[in-house]
Write a protein that holds these residues in place. Structure first.
Motif, PDB file in Angstrom:
ATOM      1  N   ALA A   3       0.838  -1.202   0.000  1.00  0.00           N
ATOM      2  CA  ALA A   3       0.000   0.000   0.000  1.00  0.00           C
ATOM      3  C   ALA A   3       0.872   1.250   0.000  1.00  0.00           C
ATOM      4  O   ALA A   3       1.784   1.376   0.807  1.00  0.00           O
ATOM      5  N   GLY A   4       0.576   2.144  -0.908  1.00  0.00           N
ATOM      6  CA  GLY A   4       1.356   3.372  -1.023  1.00  0.00           C
ATOM      7  C   GLY A   4       2.351   3.341  -2.164  1.00  0.00           C
ATOM      8  O   GLY A   4       2.912   4.377  -2.530  1.00  0.00           O
ATOM      9  N   ALA A   5       2.549   2.166  -2.757  1.00  0.00           N
ATOM     10  CA  ALA A   5       3.535   2.061  -3.842  1.00  0.00           C
ATOM     11  C   ALA A   5       3.103   2.886  -5.063  1.00  0.00           C
ATOM     12  O   ALA A   5       3.935   3.528  -5.711  1.00  0.00           O
TER      13      ALA A   5
ATOM     14  N   SER B  74       1.173   5.588  -5.071  1.00  0.00           N
ATOM     15  CA  SER B  74       1.340   7.008  -4.736  1.00  0.00           C
ATOM     16  C   SER B  74       2.810   7.412  -4.781  1.00  0.00           C
ATOM     17  O   SER B  74       3.151   8.521  -5.229  1.00  0.00           O
ATOM     18  N   ALA B  75       3.675   6.524  -4.323  1.00  0.00           N
ATOM     19  CA  ALA B  75       5.114   6.811  -4.361  1.00  0.00           C
ATOM     20  C   ALA B  75       5.602   6.938  -5.809  1.00  0.00           C
ATOM     21  O   ALA B  75       6.416   7.809  -6.124  1.00  0.00           O
TER      22      ALA B  75
ATOM     23  N   LYS C 145       4.391  10.249  -7.175  1.00  0.00           N
ATOM     24  CA  LYS C 145       5.206  11.328  -6.596  1.00  0.00           C
ATOM     25  C   LYS C 145       6.541  11.449  -7.329  1.00  0.00           C
ATOM     26  O   LYS C 145       6.987  12.556  -7.656  1.00  0.00           O
TER      27      LYS C 145
ATOM     28  N   SER D  56       0.437  13.853  -3.367  1.00  0.00           N
ATOM     29  CA  SER D  56       0.910  12.589  -2.778  1.00  0.00           C
ATOM     30  C   SER D  56       0.060  12.195  -1.584  1.00  0.00           C
ATOM     31  O   SER D  56      -0.339  11.032  -1.442  1.00  0.00           O
ATOM     32  N   ILE D  57      -0.215  13.167  -0.703  1.00  0.00           N
ATOM     33  CA  ILE D  57      -1.005  12.889   0.494  1.00  0.00           C
ATOM     34  C   ILE D  57      -2.418  12.450   0.108  1.00  0.00           C
ATOM     35  O   ILE D  57      -2.945  11.461   0.623  1.00  0.00           O
TER      36      ILE D  57
ATOM     37  N   TYR E  65      -2.334   8.979  -1.548  1.00  0.00           N
ATOM     38  CA  TYR E  65      -1.960   7.949  -0.565  1.00  0.00           C
ATOM     39  C   TYR E  65      -3.142   7.604   0.343  1.00  0.00           C
ATOM     40  O   TYR E  65      -3.422   6.430   0.599  1.00  0.00           O
TER      41      TYR E  65
END
Lengths: 142, 116
Positions: free
Chosen positions: A19-21, A23-24, A27, A44-45, A48
């Protein structure tokens, strides 16, 4: 408003480690395209928070990102249970997260309100038993 | 406040490889829930948390936070350290509780900053 590129990511159900990959990755792309630092942070926030919601509530789904010269449009579509009361879900502090989700660091009931706060345009459509589609736009110059 | 001073105040140990000599921290937030932390509005901030899984690093990454302090003696797991090293985020651990850690840093001059 010329489109620069489009990205699509599969967000796995209950795949908390990954999770978050997505969004990373977005970014990183926005940094490479030299967007303003504050805009990248907001984007990003927001993404995410949405990605985490897809993992813990939505049973996974597809994250689509359209990057334009001066804005980013993000669509997060899941096939989860849907949100019965969107107005209630938008209230800070309201959460249906289980204790096990809270132990993982989420479920404060701040996700959707925070996404809306970071975004310039915010639309959420949900149908019980079919899923939820969240569409947000963030302008680089706002 | 320099990260080196934060390390001294919290009697913290560094768990990662990233260099931190020149990192200046302007404000701090403390939470075990990442959505609370994500509402924190300051740049160049410090995150104190008892959450010792990789999502505290993801959260820091999204927020441009350079350092995460694990409180209450929490040990980072391998996945956390690997991700932090990849993202060049400094991770420290302290035996102090969240309350005491925040109090010590505040007393030493590090503010809480604003909520965005």
């Amino acid at each position: 408003m010329a489109q620069v590129l489009t990205q699509k990511y599969v967000v796995g159900a209950d795949d908390f480690a990954a999770a978050g990959a997505a969004s990373a990755a977005v970014k990183k792309t926005l940094k490479q395209l030299s967007f303003p630092v504050d805009f990248i942070r907001r984007t990003s926030i927001a993404m995410y928070e949405g990605e985490i919601n897809m993992v813990i509530h939505g049973g996974g789904g597809i994250a689509s990102v359209e990057i334009y010269e001066d804005c980013v449009k993000i669509t997060l579509a899941d096939t989860g249970p849907g949100i019965p009361d969107i107005e209630q879900a938008m209230q800070e502090g309201f959460s249906t997260a289980t204790d096990s989700i809270r132990e993982l660091g989420f479920g404060a009931g701040m996700g959707l309100p925070n996404i809306k706060k970071q975004s310039d345009e915010f639309e959420i459509i949900s149908e019980i038993g079919k899923g939820t589609k969240l569409t947000i736009t963030l302008n680089a110059n706002s | 406040m320099k990260l080196e001073q934060i390390m001294e105040v919290l009697e913290a140990k560094v768990c990662t490889d990233a260099a931190f000599d020149d990192i200046e921290i302007l404000a701090a937030c403390g939470s075990d829930l990442m959505s609370d932390a994500l509402a924190f509005g300051e740049n160049k901030g410090l995150l104190l948390t008892g959450l010792n899984n990789p999502q505290c690093i993801r959260t820091a990454e999204m927020m441009d936070i350079n350092c995460v302090v694990l409180v209450r003696g929490k040990e980072p797991d391998d996945a956390l350290v690997t991700l932090a090293n990849e993202k060049e985020i400094v991770v420290m651990r302290t035996d102090y509780s969240m309350y005491t850690s925040c109090g010590l840093l505040y007393s030493a001059g590090l503010s809480g900053g604003d909520i965005s």
